[in-house]
Scaffold this motif. Sequence first.
Motif, PDB file in Angstrom:
ATOM      1  N   THR A  59       8.643  15.231 -13.470  1.00 27.17           N
ATOM      2  CA  THR A  59       7.743  14.718 -12.440  1.00 27.17           C
ATOM      3  C   THR A  59       6.792  13.790 -13.180  1.00 27.17           C
ATOM      4  OG1 THR A  59       7.866  16.837 -11.328  1.00 27.17           O
ATOM      5  CG2 THR A  59       6.081  15.349 -10.658  1.00 27.17           C
ATOM      6  N   PHE A  95       5.607   9.441  -8.977  1.00 21.93           N
ATOM      7  CA  PHE A  95       4.541   9.247  -7.994  1.00 21.93           C
ATOM      8  C   PHE A  95       3.528   8.269  -8.583  1.00 21.93           C
ATOM      9  CE2 PHE A  95       0.603  10.297  -5.799  1.00 21.93           C
ATOM     10  CZ  PHE A  95       1.018  10.484  -4.491  1.00 21.93           C
ATOM     11  N   SER A 117       8.221   3.563  -8.232  1.00 20.74           N
ATOM     12  CA  SER A 117       8.056   4.732  -7.372  1.00 20.74           C
ATOM     13  C   SER A 117       8.352   4.444  -5.909  1.00 20.74           C
ATOM     14  CB  SER A 117       6.618   5.233  -7.503  1.00 20.74           C
ATOM     15  OG  SER A 117       6.421   6.308  -6.645  1.00 20.74           O
ATOM     16  N   LEU A 143      -3.495  15.819  -2.124  1.00 23.13           N
ATOM     17  CA  LEU A 143      -2.189  15.163  -2.265  1.00 23.13           C
ATOM     18  C   LEU A 143      -1.132  16.209  -2.539  1.00 23.13           C
ATOM     19  CD1 LEU A 143      -2.751  12.127  -4.708  1.00 23.13           C
ATOM     20  CD2 LEU A 143      -1.974  11.973  -2.353  1.00 23.13           C
ATOM     21  N   VAL A 185      -0.939   7.165   1.692  1.00 18.97           N
ATOM     22  CA  VAL A 185       0.205   7.537   0.836  1.00 18.97           C
ATOM     23  C   VAL A 185       1.461   7.136   1.592  1.00 18.97           C
ATOM     24  CG1 VAL A 185       1.366   9.396  -0.409  1.00 18.97           C
ATOM     25  CG2 VAL A 185      -1.090   9.536   0.000  1.00 18.97           C
ATOM     26  N   SER A 235      10.204  13.657  -9.417  1.00 16.42           N
ATOM     27  CA  SER A 235      10.037  12.348  -8.764  1.00 16.42           C
ATOM     28  C   SER A 235       9.009  11.534  -9.551  1.00 16.42           C
ATOM     29  CB  SER A 235       9.529  12.531  -7.330  1.00 16.42           C
ATOM     30  OG  SER A 235       8.188  12.967  -7.347  1.00 16.42           O
ATOM     31  N   ALA A 245       0.311   6.256  -3.714  1.00 11.43           N
ATOM     32  CA  ALA A 245      -0.975   6.596  -3.093  1.00 11.43           C
ATOM     33  C   ALA A 245      -1.972   5.502  -3.438  1.00 11.43           C
ATOM     34  CB  ALA A 245      -1.465   7.940  -3.620  1.00 11.43           C
ATOM     35  N   ILE A 267       2.665  16.287  -4.453  1.00  8.92           N
ATOM     36  CA  ILE A 267       3.562  15.463  -5.269  1.00  8.92           C
ATOM     37  C   ILE A 267       4.878  16.229  -5.432  1.00  8.92           C
ATOM     38  CG2 ILE A 267       3.898  14.419  -7.544  1.00  8.92           C
ATOM     39  CD1 ILE A 267       0.759  14.300  -7.698  1.00  8.92           C
ATOM     40  N   ASP A 268       5.964  15.604  -5.033  1.00  3.42           N
ATOM     41  CA  ASP A 268       7.276  16.262  -5.151  1.00  3.42           C
ATOM     42  C   ASP A 268       7.668  16.418  -6.602  1.00  3.42           C
ATOM     43  OD1 ASP A 268       7.543  16.336  -2.422  1.00  3.42           O
ATOM     44  OD2 ASP A 268       8.478  14.339  -2.331  1.00  3.42           O
ATOM     45  N   VAL A 282       3.579  11.248 -12.887  1.00  5.52           N
ATOM     46  CA  VAL A 282       2.487  10.674 -12.097  1.00  5.52           C
ATOM     47  C   VAL A 282       1.901   9.561 -12.948  1.00  5.52           C
ATOM     48  CG1 VAL A 282       0.255  11.090 -10.998  1.00  5.52           C
ATOM     49  CG2 VAL A 282       1.975  12.908 -11.038  1.00  5.52           C
ATOM     50  N   LYS A 326       6.994   6.473  -3.694  1.00  9.68           N
ATOM     51  CA  LYS A 326       5.835   7.035  -2.993  1.00  9.68           C
ATOM     52  C   LYS A 326       4.580   6.613  -3.747  1.00  9.68           C
ATOM     53  CE  LYS A 326       4.731  11.344  -0.653  1.00  9.68           C
ATOM     54  NZ  LYS A 326       4.888  12.789  -0.712  1.00  9.68           N
TER      55      LYS A 326
END
Lengths: 328, 291
Positions: free
Chosen positions: A177, A30, A192, A22, A206, A28, A196, A24-25, A179, A194
């Motif tokens: 960031t 996620f 989010s 993966l 994703v 952001s 997954a 991940i930006d 997650v 984005k």
Amino acid sequence: MYHLDNISQQKGNTHILHGINLTIDENSIFAILGPSGSGKTTLLNILAGIDRPTDGKFLNEDGQVEKGIMVFQDYRLFPHMTVFKNITFGLKVKKTNSSELKQRAKDIMETMGISELIDRYPDELSGGQQQRVALARALILNLKLLLMDEPFSSLDEALRIEMLDFVKELQRKFQLTIVFVTHYKTEAYMLSNKVAILIDGQIMQVDAPKQLESNPQNLAVARFLGQANFIEGSLSNNDFVSPVYSGKVRTVTEKGVLYLPFSGQLQLNKTEYPAFKGNILEKKWMGSNLERITIEIDQKTVYCDLASESVDENKTYQFYFSKLPVVF
Amino acid sequence: MLTKRKLILLLSPFCLFMLFFFFSALAKSLITSFGYYPLMGMEKLSLHYYTDALNDKVFLRIFFRTFIFALFSAGMACFIGTVLAFLFKRNDNPFTKPFFKLAQLPVMLPHIFIVLALIQLLSQTGLVSSLLTKIGIIHSYNSFPLLLNDQWQIGIILTYLWKEVPFVIVSLVLVLRQMDNRYRIVADNLGATKWQTFWKVSLPLLMPAIVNAFIINFSFNFGSYEVPYLLGNQTKEMLPVYIYDLYVQGDYTQLPMIMSLNLILSVFSIAFAGLVLWLSKHLPGGHTGGI
């Protein structure tokens, strides 16, 4: 950009994660969405450095091994410490000097709106307050990567929405960031852009929430996302045959299951893809000018969401697909 | 949901027992200790048995010795037990599992069994002494150090440790396993070293269980009669032995004094437990939110 590079995890003879790749930006949010037992928490534990993968690496942009700070599902505030001591724990173990520690604690408590809770113990806090303290305990460390394990599952509906907005605000303010893992798709979609999908230890897809709903890449994803009719039939070339619908389809896999999501796929306005004629058995109000319609076709039942008052009960209507339907 | 009547009915056997046996015995001891003992024609209430006892240097010396001894034995048992509990906490380890099972055994054995086992093992004609003589490490039984009935009360300390260290281990391991690694993982994730996690998280969370084990051990050691009687040194008497010796002398005019000593011992034991509990509330880990 963070990179999960072929991460696998095996405990005994059980393969929990299979070669997760993966990106991940940074800056952001996620979401990792999946059913219980799919390996979500295991993956998050690896990103937090709590577990070591049997194979693969989690690297940051510079190719360094990265470790995020975790906010646990049950918050795990130290029960023997006050809110202040909980929040400053990470600074204390790094031997931060007392005046800086107090100033940072004051700032973060103000940001989180928990200044008045400073001397309270965790068992004297509500669920929402505990979550704010857990977030403060992580954010005080000026972290870049925040990990959240099912962050809103212990909160009631009203508080959940309030916290979702608050987390978004924090992400913007601290340029974090984030997650987070969840098994509630609405949570993932609200937080989010984005998402997954993790099923059986594998990343299945994703995508943006809208893309996931309209174009699930396989039957496992489609079944997990739910809110759809799955109609079994037979398939030869691109022709599908079933009691509900027979005709042209777009074939994704060869399992012979027609995928008809409740919303967006069926409509009454004529298109070039006629679906079926069906009798309306029941209508249920779904809120926001929407009704869930139960349609009977040749003794089979299909559900779809239409605008209120589009149809009447016990009447037959011709339905159309908005686009060529998909068969998995 | 139990009704009030059912609840009273269910609790009544315990309440009746406490009322008739415990409190009546306590009340009788208290009245006797104030000098009211009509059987011997003593009917005047007074506090002088207490003031006499608290001014008696022999009694105070024995009291202080017993206190220090009970404190030391209970403290040692808690220290050793805590260290071992951290080693035994993993129940998936093939080595610690059988050791933990073995450690539970002395908890089930009566003190008298351990006293007799120690006599068999550590007396000057015991198993260890015979073995050391046989393999030539010591010349004769007489060269074996006096470990039982000795000046330093080593025999009593060993008996208490033998019994109380496993008790501490069992009490703490159950708490440690319940805690599993939840908080250790959090501390680790927030950047704490293993040592910091131990001092700041694991030990404070364990503190209430350690304090409870300490109070139970201390109270037993402070009031124990049979172990000091069998393994103690005659010149370094312990308080319960001193009181019991006075009691069996058969001089009933001494009974109010004996009862006052008995009550001083009991009240001090309870007050000390209360003090330890109060102090523990102000130590790290004093507030655990029920965990």
